[in-house]
Motif scaffolding. Structure first.
Motif, mmCIF file in Angstrom:
data_model
loop_
_atom_site.group_PDB
_atom_site.id
_atom_site.type_symbol
_atom_site.label_atom_id
_atom_site.label_comp_id
_atom_site.label_asym_id
_atom_site.label_seq_id
_atom_site.Cartn_x
_atom_site.Cartn_y
_atom_site.Cartn_z
ATOM 1 N N UNK A 1 0.830 -1.190 0.000
ATOM 2 C CA UNK A 1 0.000 0.000 0.000
ATOM 3 C C UNK A 1 0.870 1.247 0.000
ATOM 4 N N UNK A 2 0.294 2.340 -0.479
ATOM 5 C CA UNK A 2 1.027 3.608 -0.516
ATOM 6 C C UNK A 2 0.802 4.389 0.772
ATOM 7 N N UNK A 3 0.889 3.686 1.905
ATOM 8 C CA UNK A 3 0.692 4.350 3.183
ATOM 9 C C UNK A 3 -0.778 4.435 3.552
ATOM 10 N N UNK A 4 -1.049 4.836 4.774
ATOM 11 C CA UNK A 4 -2.425 4.929 5.256
ATOM 12 C C UNK A 4 -3.170 6.060 4.548
ATOM 13 N N UNK A 5 -4.416 5.806 4.197
ATOM 14 C CA UNK A 5 -5.259 6.909 3.754
ATOM 15 C C UNK A 5 -5.483 7.850 4.931
ATOM 16 N N UNK A 6 -5.467 9.152 4.653
ATOM 17 C CA UNK A 6 -5.708 10.111 5.718
ATOM 18 C C UNK A 6 -6.288 11.393 5.149
ATOM 19 N N UNK A 7 -6.818 12.192 6.027
ATOM 20 C CA UNK A 7 -7.425 13.451 5.616
ATOM 21 C C UNK A 7 -6.367 14.529 5.498
ATOM 22 N N UNK A 8 -6.476 15.279 4.411
ATOM 23 C CA UNK A 8 -5.646 16.464 4.221
ATOM 24 C C UNK A 8 -6.578 17.589 3.805
ATOM 25 N N UNK A 9 -7.002 18.378 4.776
ATOM 26 C CA UNK A 9 -8.043 19.361 4.472
ATOM 27 C C UNK A 9 -9.306 18.629 4.048
ATOM 28 N N UNK A 10 -9.840 19.003 2.912
ATOM 29 C CA UNK A 10 -11.079 18.387 2.431
ATOM 30 C C UNK A 10 -10.826 17.231 1.470
ATOM 31 N N UNK A 11 -9.606 16.739 1.409
ATOM 32 C CA UNK A 11 -9.265 15.634 0.512
ATOM 33 C C UNK A 11 -8.815 14.414 1.308
ATOM 34 N N UNK B 1 -25.091 19.934 -2.632
ATOM 35 C CA UNK B 1 -24.419 21.227 -2.480
ATOM 36 C C UNK B 1 -24.313 21.624 -1.010
ATOM 37 N N UNK B 2 -25.396 21.437 -0.278
ATOM 38 C CA UNK B 2 -25.390 21.767 1.152
ATOM 39 C C UNK B 2 -24.415 20.872 1.913
ATOM 40 N N UNK B 3 -24.417 19.585 1.595
ATOM 41 C CA UNK B 3 -23.535 18.645 2.283
ATOM 42 C C UNK B 3 -22.069 18.953 2.017
ATOM 43 N N UNK B 4 -21.758 19.265 0.766
ATOM 44 C CA UNK B 4 -20.379 19.637 0.429
ATOM 45 C C UNK B 4 -19.989 20.912 1.173
ATOM 46 N N UNK B 5 -20.904 21.868 1.225
ATOM 47 C CA UNK B 5 -20.616 23.120 1.921
ATOM 48 C C UNK B 5 -20.334 22.911 3.403
ATOM 49 N N UNK B 6 -21.114 22.034 4.045
ATOM 50 C CA UNK B 6 -20.911 21.772 5.472
ATOM 51 C C UNK B 6 -19.583 21.055 5.710
ATOM 52 N N UNK B 7 -19.228 20.119 4.832
ATOM 53 C CA UNK B 7 -17.953 19.423 4.976
ATOM 54 C C UNK B 7 -16.791 20.390 4.758
ATOM 55 N N UNK B 8 -16.913 21.240 3.755
ATOM 56 C CA UNK B 8 -15.854 22.225 3.500
ATOM 57 C C UNK B 8 -15.692 23.179 4.680
ATOM 58 N N UNK B 9 -16.823 23.588 5.260
ATOM 59 C CA UNK B 9 -16.762 24.506 6.400
ATOM 60 C C UNK B 9 -16.070 23.858 7.599
ATOM 61 N N UNK B 10 -16.246 22.539 7.748
ATOM 62 C CA UNK B 10 -15.591 21.817 8.840
ATOM 63 C C UNK B 10 -14.175 21.403 8.469
ATOM 64 N N UNK B 11 -13.789 21.643 7.199
ATOM 65 C CA UNK B 11 -12.464 21.296 6.678
ATOM 66 C C UNK B 11 -12.188 19.804 6.784
ATOM 67 N N UNK B 12 -13.173 18.999 6.351
ATOM 68 C CA UNK B 12 -13.017 17.545 6.323
ATOM 69 C C UNK B 12 -13.422 17.035 4.944
ATOM 70 N N UNK B 13 -12.902 15.874 4.536
ATOM 71 C CA UNK B 13 -13.365 15.263 3.288
ATOM 72 C C UNK B 13 -14.819 14.815 3.421
ATOM 73 N N UNK B 14 -15.421 14.512 2.292
ATOM 74 C CA UNK B 14 -16.795 14.012 2.255
ATOM 75 C C UNK B 14 -16.831 12.762 1.390
#
Length: 302
Positions: A25-35, A278-291
């Motif tokens: 594997x190419x290392x653990x998957x992890x969150x980087x901002x919203x990605x 659109x609303x769900x993406x906006x809430x995730x972006x505001x929390x700075x997490x991936x969706x």
């Protein structure tokens, strides 16, 4: 000259080839901002298949006139004895998903599988003791996924007491302690497995009363803490309230390595309103997490 290939021989050779050491594997998957990114910080877009109905039976998929909690009784009515029911489950779980399925999923272009499971494969209600049946299936599946190069994301699809109205899970500290222990045991066993894409804490929670919705996030915080006692490596996936549709009460984030998750059914694109993408993406972006869209279907073609 026509080359004739025996399909059974071809599959056997393909499976034999997978018996070599697992892909790295190419290392653990992890969150980087919203990605979501891999260990090389390359963005990963999870394209996957749910292994539904394998470790959590659903009338939605089988057409049976009973749901997960009443399957044993319904099967006993048909099969006659508890011994026969146990034999059915052993055969079902050993055969419903196998290595050939994982090979097929990878071959058509997917990179992940979500693994819905019932808490009962890790907990014996009759004795109140932990059980390890689930690890037999997980061990096999995760080794197949590693060999094929697929990320596996376990999802607790059924929690004790039920996680939907009128379920009691989010109102019952004893049941939450059972689930915390299950997740702690799972996370400890696979803490260094880089082909685990993350832990999907609870499937489709529903707490209807506005004044009680805080309970969903509160339970997630405690489940995450149990996992982090033994596993600092893997992503935490947290599904929104109202069957994974409402992210509003999940903000703010409570872990540095987490993602929100939604389910979308009967949701043509574009949509409007609080449960729109659109609303769900906006809430995730505001929390700075991936969706992560962990389930979808029965929508319009667009």
């Amino acid at each position: 000259m026509r080359l004739c290939v025996n399909p059974g021989l071809f599959l056997a050779l393909l499976l034999l080839g997978l018996m070599v050491p697992s892909m790295k594997a190419a290392g653990y998957l992890h969150a980087s901002g919203t990605r979501i990114v891999d260990g090389n910080n390359q963005v990963i877009l999870l394209r996957g298949v749910n292994l539904g109905n394998w470790l959590f039976n659903e009338a939605y998929m089988t057409g049976a006139p009973f749901e997960q909690d009443t399957w044993p009784g319904g099967l006993k009515d048909v099969l006659g004895t508890d011994t026969n029911v146990a034999a059915f489950y052993a055969a079902w779980r050993s055969n419903y998903i196998n290595q050939a399925d994982i090979v097929r999923i990878k071959s058509v272009g997917f990179n992940s599988v979500r693994v819905p499971f019932d808490f009962r494969v890790f907990y014996d209600e009759s004795t109140g003791q932990a059980r390890d049946d689930g690890f037999v299936y997980f061990d096999n599946l995760f080794s197949w996924c590693a060999a094929a190069g697929l990320y596996a994301i376990p999802d607790m699809h059924g929690a004790p007491g039920g996680q939907r109205d009128p379920g009691t899970f989010f109102f019952n500290s004893t049941n939450q302690a059972i689930v915390s222990d299950i997740w702690r045991r799972i996370a400890a066993r696979y803490a260094t497995n880089q082909w685990i894409g993350g832990w999907d804490l609870i499937n489709e929670p529903v707490v209807g009363a506005q004044a009680e919705k805080w309970r969903v996030r509160d339970a997630y915080v405690h489940l995450t803490a149990a996992i982090r006692e033994v596993d600092p490596n893997h992503l935490i996936f947290a599904e929104g309230n109202a069957y994974g549709a409402d992210l509003y009460d999940l903000d703010p984030r409570w872990d540095v390595n987490m993602s929100f998750s939604i389910h979308n059914y009967w949701t043509p694109v574009p949509t409007t309103g609080i449960f729109s993408i659109d609303s769900q993406v906006g809430l995730a972006n505001a929390a700075n997490v991936p969706l992560w869209v962990a389930e979808f279907g029965e929508n319009s073609n667009p």
